[in-house]
Scaffold this motif. Sequence first.
Motif, short mmCIF file in Angstrom:
data_model
loop_
_atom_site.label_atom_id
_atom_site.label_comp_id
_atom_site.label_asym_id
_atom_site.label_seq_id
_atom_site.Cartn_x
_atom_site.Cartn_y
_atom_site.Cartn_z
N VAL A 278 -0.08 0.75 2.63
CA VAL A 278 0.16 0.54 1.20
C VAL A 278 -0.83 1.42 0.46
O VAL A 278 -2.00 1.48 0.81
N ASN B 259 -2.35 -2.13 5.13
CA ASN B 259 -1.92 -3.46 4.71
C ASN B 259 -2.32 -4.40 5.84
O ASN B 259 -1.70 -4.43 6.90
N GLU C 22 2.72 -12.13 4.02
CA GLU C 22 2.00 -11.53 2.89
C GLU C 22 1.89 -12.53 1.74
O GLU C 22 2.63 -12.47 0.76
N ILE D 27 -1.78 -4.93 -3.17
CA ILE D 27 -0.44 -4.80 -2.60
C ILE D 27 0.62 -5.14 -3.65
O ILE D 27 1.61 -4.42 -3.82
N ARG D 28 0.41 -6.24 -4.37
CA ARG D 28 1.37 -6.65 -5.40
C ARG D 28 1.48 -5.59 -6.49
O ARG D 28 2.56 -5.30 -6.99
N HIS E 248 0.98 -2.40 -6.18
CA HIS E 248 1.70 -1.25 -5.65
C HIS E 248 3.20 -1.52 -5.58
O HIS E 248 4.02 -0.62 -5.80
N GLN E 249 3.57 -2.76 -5.29
CA GLN E 249 4.98 -3.10 -5.13
C GLN E 249 5.73 -3.14 -6.46
O GLN E 249 6.95 -3.04 -6.49
N GLN E 250 5.01 -3.31 -7.55
CA GLN E 250 5.65 -3.34 -8.85
C GLN E 250 6.13 -1.95 -9.24
O GLN E 250 5.46 -0.96 -9.00
N SER E 251 7.28 -1.89 -9.87
CA SER E 251 7.73 -0.62 -10.44
C SER E 251 6.98 -0.42 -11.74
O SER E 251 6.41 -1.34 -12.31
#
Length: 250
Positions: free
Chosen positions: A42, A68, A77, A142-143, A145-148
């Motif tokens: 990640v 990660n 996760e 991590i969260r 990074h996962q968001q657009s």
Amino acid sequence: MTYFNANLIWRFCKWHNKCRNTKSISSLVGSIPSLFGKNVYVSHVLYTSEATNSNKPSSSWKDSKTLNYFALLDIPEKFNIDKQQLYKNFQSKMRENHPDKYSTPSHTKQQYNDAVFISSQLNRAKQVLESPLWRAQHLVMIRKHQQSSSERQSHDEDILTEETKITDQNFLFEIMDTRLQVEDYGSKNDVAKLDQLLQENSQRMEHIISLIQKEFDQTKPHLFTIKELLAKLTYFDRIEAEIKEQLPAR
């Protein structure tokens, strides 16, 4: 009402800067993806107060890569993890990748070096995930990074900045008061009072951790709120360490 003189406030500010001084964990480069597989990566920088001074945070979290750790240890996760499963998976992967297994003449030097690296990352993953503070920091990255880009809230944009500022003056004075009590009781070798402070501090930490858990349980966690809670937890974590330094070995 408690009064503080300028000297005490200055001493607190020096200690306050220790809590705010965050460093990045080393970035992973080169052929590392071939060792773990791309799914354990990640793009982010994980900030902790325990990293070495030689690695300074990147100006942008997008510029660096770290593992990660949830994926590395096959752990779901989420913030509330099964620690028994964590230790079980860790031991299994360590047996599989222990350097001693690759130190025989039938293995190449590269295989041995890879095992050394993997085992070091497995140890680091366990260390991060078993700590509520570090686990939450890791999960926030991590969260994020996962968001657009469209999902990111404007007030969340500084979630990964090097410093976290707390504006709650009552909280800061409470921390200062506790910090001074630690120094006072430590200088007097008052173990009973230090134990009491340790217990009270642990209760505060558990309360903050429960609030972090509640926030992560939301469908869309509010990262800015979690960031503020993590900043407070960092102070309590530092106080815990200082109290334990004053207590005799047990």
